[in-house]
Design a protein around this motif. Sequence first.
Motif, mmCIF file in Angstrom:
data_model
loop_
_atom_site.group_PDB
_atom_site.id
_atom_site.type_symbol
_atom_site.label_atom_id
_atom_site.label_comp_id
_atom_site.label_asym_id
_atom_site.label_seq_id
_atom_site.Cartn_x
_atom_site.Cartn_y
_atom_site.Cartn_z
ATOM 1 N N PRO A 42 0.802 -1.230 0.000
ATOM 2 C CA PRO A 42 0.000 0.000 0.000
ATOM 3 C C PRO A 42 0.836 1.282 0.000
ATOM 4 O O PRO A 42 0.315 2.354 -0.300
ATOM 5 C CB PRO A 42 -0.850 -0.111 1.266
ATOM 6 N N ASP A 43 2.118 1.180 0.318
ATOM 7 C CA ASP A 43 2.992 2.361 0.312
ATOM 8 C C ASP A 43 3.651 2.583 -1.046
ATOM 9 O O ASP A 43 4.460 3.498 -1.206
ATOM 10 C CB ASP A 43 4.080 2.219 1.383
ATOM 11 N N ASN A 44 3.305 1.767 -2.043
ATOM 12 C CA ASN A 44 3.922 1.897 -3.357
ATOM 13 C C ASN A 44 3.411 3.154 -4.052
ATOM 14 O O ASN A 44 2.223 3.290 -4.291
ATOM 15 C CB ASN A 44 3.610 0.668 -4.206
ATOM 16 N N PRO A 45 4.321 4.062 -4.413
ATOM 17 C CA PRO A 45 3.890 5.323 -5.018
ATOM 18 C C PRO A 45 3.742 5.283 -6.536
ATOM 19 O O PRO A 45 3.286 6.248 -7.135
ATOM 20 C CB PRO A 45 5.026 6.271 -4.644
ATOM 21 N N ILE A 46 4.093 4.183 -7.174
ATOM 22 C CA ILE A 46 4.143 4.188 -8.631
ATOM 23 C C ILE A 46 3.260 3.124 -9.285
ATOM 24 O O ILE A 46 2.657 3.367 -10.326
ATOM 25 C CB ILE A 46 5.611 4.087 -9.129
ATOM 26 N N ILE A 47 3.129 1.949 -8.727
ATOM 27 C CA ILE A 47 2.346 0.888 -9.365
ATOM 28 C C ILE A 47 0.860 1.064 -9.055
ATOM 29 O O ILE A 47 0.035 1.137 -9.948
ATOM 30 C CB ILE A 47 2.827 -0.508 -8.923
ATOM 31 N N ASN A 48 0.504 1.103 -7.819
ATOM 32 C CA ASN A 48 -0.860 1.241 -7.284
ATOM 33 C C ASN A 48 -1.969 0.994 -8.307
ATOM 34 O O ASN A 48 -2.194 -0.126 -8.710
ATOM 35 C CB ASN A 48 -1.028 2.560 -6.523
ATOM 36 N N THR A 49 -2.719 1.990 -8.730
ATOM 37 C CA THR A 49 -3.894 1.781 -9.585
ATOM 38 C C THR A 49 -3.552 1.379 -11.015
ATOM 39 O O THR A 49 -4.440 1.049 -11.793
ATOM 40 C CB THR A 49 -4.793 3.030 -9.616
ATOM 41 N N ARG A 50 -2.268 1.382 -11.376
ATOM 42 C CA ARG A 50 -1.874 0.909 -12.709
ATOM 43 C C ARG A 50 -1.925 -0.611 -12.776
ATOM 44 O O ARG A 50 -1.951 -1.191 -13.853
ATOM 45 C CB ARG A 50 -0.463 1.405 -13.040
ATOM 46 N N SER A 51 -1.929 -1.258 -11.618
ATOM 47 C CA SER A 51 -1.973 -2.719 -11.532
ATOM 48 C C SER A 51 -3.417 -3.202 -11.664
ATOM 49 O O SER A 51 -4.359 -2.467 -11.352
ATOM 50 C CB SER A 51 -1.409 -3.154 -10.175
ATOM 51 N N PHE A 52 -3.572 -4.459 -12.071
ATOM 52 C CA PHE A 52 -4.902 -5.069 -12.095
ATOM 53 C C PHE A 52 -5.311 -5.548 -10.707
ATOM 54 O O PHE A 52 -6.419 -6.032 -10.535
ATOM 55 C CB PHE A 52 -4.952 -6.226 -13.089
ATOM 56 N N GLY A 53 -4.434 -5.426 -9.702
ATOM 57 C CA GLY A 53 -4.833 -5.790 -8.342
ATOM 58 C C GLY A 53 -3.750 -6.450 -7.533
ATOM 59 O O GLY A 53 -2.572 -6.423 -7.886
ATOM 60 N N GLU A 54 -4.182 -7.069 -6.435
ATOM 61 C CA GLU A 54 -3.227 -7.655 -5.491
ATOM 62 C C GLU A 54 -3.207 -9.179 -5.516
ATOM 63 O O GLU A 54 -2.391 -9.791 -4.850
ATOM 64 C CB GLU A 54 -3.509 -7.159 -4.072
ATOM 65 N N ASN A 55 -4.077 -9.799 -6.278
ATOM 66 C CA ASN A 55 -4.123 -11.246 -6.360
ATOM 67 C C ASN A 55 -3.378 -11.708 -7.610
ATOM 68 O O ASN A 55 -3.753 -11.355 -8.731
ATOM 69 C CB ASN A 55 -5.587 -11.711 -6.415
ATOM 70 N N PRO A 56 -2.298 -12.500 -7.451
ATOM 71 C CA PRO A 56 -1.486 -12.880 -8.603
ATOM 72 C C PRO A 56 -2.255 -13.601 -9.708
ATOM 73 O O PRO A 56 -2.046 -13.340 -10.897
ATOM 74 C CB PRO A 56 -0.392 -13.778 -8.031
ATOM 75 N N GLY A 57 -3.167 -14.498 -9.333
ATOM 76 C CA GLY A 57 -3.942 -15.219 -10.333
ATOM 77 C C GLY A 57 -4.867 -14.305 -11.116
ATOM 78 O O GLY A 57 -5.003 -14.417 -12.339
ATOM 79 N N ARG A 58 -5.493 -13.396 -10.420
ATOM 80 C CA ARG A 58 -6.409 -12.450 -11.070
ATOM 81 C C ARG A 58 -5.641 -11.487 -11.972
ATOM 82 O O ARG A 58 -6.057 -11.202 -13.086
ATOM 83 C CB ARG A 58 -7.197 -11.681 -10.025
ATOM 84 N N VAL A 59 -4.513 -10.986 -11.470
ATOM 85 C CA VAL A 59 -3.682 -10.102 -12.293
ATOM 86 C C VAL A 59 -3.246 -10.850 -13.548
ATOM 87 O O VAL A 59 -3.317 -10.310 -14.667
ATOM 88 C CB VAL A 59 -2.474 -9.569 -11.500
ATOM 89 N N ALA A 60 -2.826 -12.095 -13.396
ATOM 90 C CA ALA A 60 -2.391 -12.905 -14.543
ATOM 91 C C ALA A 60 -3.509 -13.063 -15.566
ATOM 92 O O ALA A 60 -3.282 -12.962 -16.779
ATOM 93 C CB ALA A 60 -1.917 -14.278 -14.058
ATOM 94 N N GLU A 61 -4.709 -13.299 -15.100
ATOM 95 C CA GLU A 61 -5.859 -13.473 -15.988
ATOM 96 C C GLU A 61 -6.117 -12.207 -16.818
ATOM 97 O O GLU A 61 -6.341 -12.273 -18.030
ATOM 98 C CB GLU A 61 -7.087 -13.826 -15.142
ATOM 99 N N PHE A 62 -6.067 -11.052 -16.175
ATOM 100 C CA PHE A 62 -6.328 -9.790 -16.867
ATOM 101 C C PHE A 62 -5.166 -9.394 -17.777
ATOM 102 O O PHE A 62 -5.382 -8.861 -18.863
ATOM 103 C CB PHE A 62 -6.670 -8.691 -15.861
#
Length: 124
Positions: A42-62
């Motif tokens: 949550p302290d990441n200043p650069i990735i945050n909302t650019r990511s598809f989320g916090e779950n690796p499987g879900r991010v991989a799917e998207f």
Amino acid sequence: MALAAAGDPKDAYTMGKITAIEARDAGVHWIYAPVADINNNPDNPIINTRSFGENPGRVAEFVSAYVRGVNENGGLATGETFSGHGDTAADSHIDLPVIKADRARLDELELVPFRAAIEAGVAA
């Protein structure tokens, strides 16, 4: 992140498709997307909302869906940004982030979406 929160990977495919079509119309073939990092700090200043989320499987799917959308519409996708960057607290544009993780953690978490991007045929 909002796209994944809506819950349908088809939307990621459509986003990749539209991005590829519009980029090609502008004469651009290489697309620096999607972000394949997991937003697990949550302290990441650069990735945050650019990511598809916090779950690796879900991010991989998207990520996979987005890559297919780009590929099938004449673009070249890039798996952004760097495995583990979602768990840093530094902005890599102005500082050098340090990723303190062992290989097992990288394999189980951070590399999951990047491997999915490769399997989907990501260009870079």
